[in-house]
Design an enzyme around this catalytic site. Structure first.
Site, mmCIF file in Angstrom:
data_model
loop_
_atom_site.group_PDB
_atom_site.id
_atom_site.type_symbol
_atom_site.label_atom_id
_atom_site.label_comp_id
_atom_site.label_asym_id
_atom_site.label_seq_id
_atom_site.Cartn_x
_atom_site.Cartn_y
_atom_site.Cartn_z
ATOM 1 C CG HIS A 153 -18.915 13.206 -4.923
ATOM 2 N ND1 HIS A 153 -19.307 12.251 -5.840
ATOM 3 C CD2 HIS A 153 -18.190 14.108 -5.616
ATOM 4 C CE1 HIS A 153 -18.813 12.573 -7.030
ATOM 5 N NE2 HIS A 153 -18.144 13.696 -6.932
ATOM 6 C CB CYS A 211 -13.336 16.951 -8.600
ATOM 7 S SG CYS A 211 -14.257 15.436 -8.938
#
Lengths: 103, 268, 206
Positions: free
Chosen positions: B181, B229
């Site tokens: 990310h 996650c």
């Protein structure tokens, strides 16, 4: 007991649009759980929608309809304040009816 | 009808192999998502959450309508857009889920263990009250600009710790949040990844949680997003309402400041 | 291990030297460590030991998404290069068909995974490999025609095996896992993935 349906009904011109969200597992009978056991089929079988008591939609559903189904349709007629009632019954015999008025 | 939805999904999948240009695949997936917008089942969770909020429950048989989410007792409208924040009564920075647990304990008399015992629902038999309450409260911030405060020293500290956690590499695979990310325009398989290090990326990602996940048939909250996650990062299990969960939420929510909140959303 | 100890010293020097607010930094680091300790519990095969960083993980976390200082990078690469164990039989390539299965397999090492179940490399999550698989990620570079472009010399085979075994030996703070060093893949699995990249018959090289 199943959760209430979420219903919206609005008129535009001479047609009324009805949108319904139903809370249901809609289990297909094809899936297996972690232990390898088949999860029994469990799904909404019959749906009936009435407008001031008159049936405007009648449907028979099967296992191809997804979990938490969304139904949207239009019919001719209908005016603000008219009553829309929606009922479903599943293959276990559970049922639920919810109502709204046309906005 | 749902059948239509399924048909749209099939069309998207059928087109994919014939289009080598990846942009077109992404376009088709975007169309599929757009088709899902109408009739988001998240509303079922919002409705159940609103009823739970107003229902007299727990050992003290009171509702949550006096719960202070940061804007005063009982103010729900816009509260989520200013969370996480520091709460003097708890002397702690809290995200929404943690604050809901706090209110269930202090107002309704639940034990903390009881209030937290089912954070993520699973099907009809294990519906989560916390997910439903979160769906309701967040829906009352739809359209409100994110405005997470950083006035208190503990808010600033949570942000700094959250940033550290974002870059923390560990586990068997050396993964950190940043591994996936921190660059624009990247994907895992065909799944687009938001770049959470830019304001624009953080805004787009943070303002669209909670979301109804079509693939799971469940509404998922931001705490769930972090939990899952970390699972994929090969970390051990993130504890619900833990300092790390709140600090990371603080880091991402604060980075999303200025963007209108737009959830509960619907995702693949 | 000596190189690791030296790497640790370099990292400390970088914090103290490079940062005027070293005190703030160390306080945040302490709070972060405390938060990590209090916020995870063991689940399935994932114990809390997974949060104990080695020097490479620590140094790369400090770099916070940027390239580490040159001397730190050199030390990371040197330290990790020393960990690579090349096959005793000297054969660096296995079966590309198995390699393709390993490249497709995303399971393994998650707390939700069966510890006895398959462990894959999940290459396609981040890389394009064969032309036929359209569902590939873009975090890493495309490896399509990897062998066709590089040839199949022993040097290329050794680099490829080594890169899969311990990627940090060649690029400090890369996003790629260290599949051999961290015990994710077996030696045979690494050979099979190397074959997927280098075998002239592999779909990667068509």
């Amino acid at each position: 007991m199943a959760d209430p349906m979420k219903i919206r009904a609005t008129t535009l011109g001479d047609s009324t649009e009805v949108k319904v969200l139903m809370s249901h597992e809609m289990e297909t009978g094809q899936r297996k759980d972690a232990q390898g056991q088949t999860i029994p089929a469990w799904f909404i079988q019959n749906v009936i929608v009435t407008w001031n008591g008159r049936t405007v939609l009648s449907a028979q559903w099967g296992t191809a309809v997804s979990k938490n189904p969304f139904l949207s349709f239009k019919f001719k007629g209908g005016a603000k304040g008219d009553r829309i009632a929606i009922s479903w019954m599943d293959n276990r015999g559970d049922k639920r009816t919810d109502e709204t008025v046309i906005a | 009808m749902k059948a239509v939805r399924a048909a749209v999904a099939l069309v998207a999948l059928a087109i994919a192999p014939s289009l080598l240009a990846q942009g077109s695949t992404a376009d088709e997936i975007a169309k599929y998502r757009a088709a899902l917008q109408d009739g988001n089942p998240a509303e079922l969770w919002e409705g159940r959450g609103e009823a739970l909020w107003k229902q007299q429950r727990g050992p003290k048989n009171v509702s949550l309508e006096r719960c202070d989410l940061g804007l005063g007792a009982g103010v729900v409208k816009g509260a989520y857009a200013q969370l996480p924040r520091y709460f003097a009564d708890a002397d702690r920075v809290m995200d929404l889920e943690t604050r809901l647990v706090w209110c269930m304990v202090t107002l309704q008399g639940y034990t903390e263990a009881d209030a937290k015992k089912n954070p993520f629902g699973n099907g009809n038999d294990r519906k989560s009250d916390l997910e439903a309450l979160t769906a309701y409260v967040t829906s009352e911030s739809r359209g409100v600009k994110m405005n997470v405060p950083m006035r208190h020293a503990k808010e600033a500290e949570a942000y700094r710790v959250g940033e550290k956690l974002f870059y923390f590499r560990g586990g068997t695979h050396d993964f950190a949040c940043a591994t996936c990310h921190s660059e624009e325009g990247k994907r895992i398989r065909l799944q687009d990844l938001p770049d959470l290090t830019t304001a624009q990326g953080a805004q787009k990602a943070y303002t669209t949680w909670p979301a109804y996940r079509v693939s799971q048939g469940e509404l998922r909250t931001f705490e769930w997003r972090l939990y899952d996650c970390f699972r994929q990062q090969r970390f051990p299990e993130l504890v619900f309402g833990s300092d790390a969960a709140i600090a990371l939420t603080m880091f991402l929510a604060r980075n999303a400041n200025g963007a209108p909140f737009d959830a509960p959303a619907i995702k693949r | 291990m000596r190189p690791y100890a030296r790497l640790g010293l370099l990292v400390v020097a970088a914090i103290v030297g490079g940062c005027a607010t070293a005190l703030d930094e160390s306080e945040t680091a302490a709070k972060t460590a405390a938060a990590l300790k209090a916020s995870f519990r063991p689940a399935g095969q994932a114990g809390l030991d997974r949060l104990e960083q080695d020097e490479t993980q620590r140094a790369c976390s400090l770099a916070a998404g940027k390239a580490p200082p040159k001397d730190v990078a050199a030390m990371i690469e040197q330290t990790n290069l020393a960990t690579i164990r090349y096959p005793a039989d000297g054969k660096l390539l296995g079966d590309w068909k198995n390699g393709e299965r390993i490249a497709q397999e995303g399971r393994g090492k998650q707390f939700s995974d069966d510890p006895k179940g398959p462990v894959g490399a999940n290459c396609y999550a981040c890389h394009q490999l064969s032309k036929g698989e359209l569902s590939f990620g873009t975090i890493g570079p495309s490896l399509y025609q990897y062998g066709k472009l590089r040839g199949n010399s022993v040097d290329v085979q050794r680099y490829t095996f080594g890169k899969i075994y311990n990627s940090e030996a060649f690029t400090a703070c890369t996003n790629m896992p260290r599949f051999g060093h961290k015990g994710i893949l077996s030696e045979q699995q690494i050979k099979d993935v190397a074959a997927l990249l280098l075998d002239p018959a592999s779909p990667v090289n068509q």
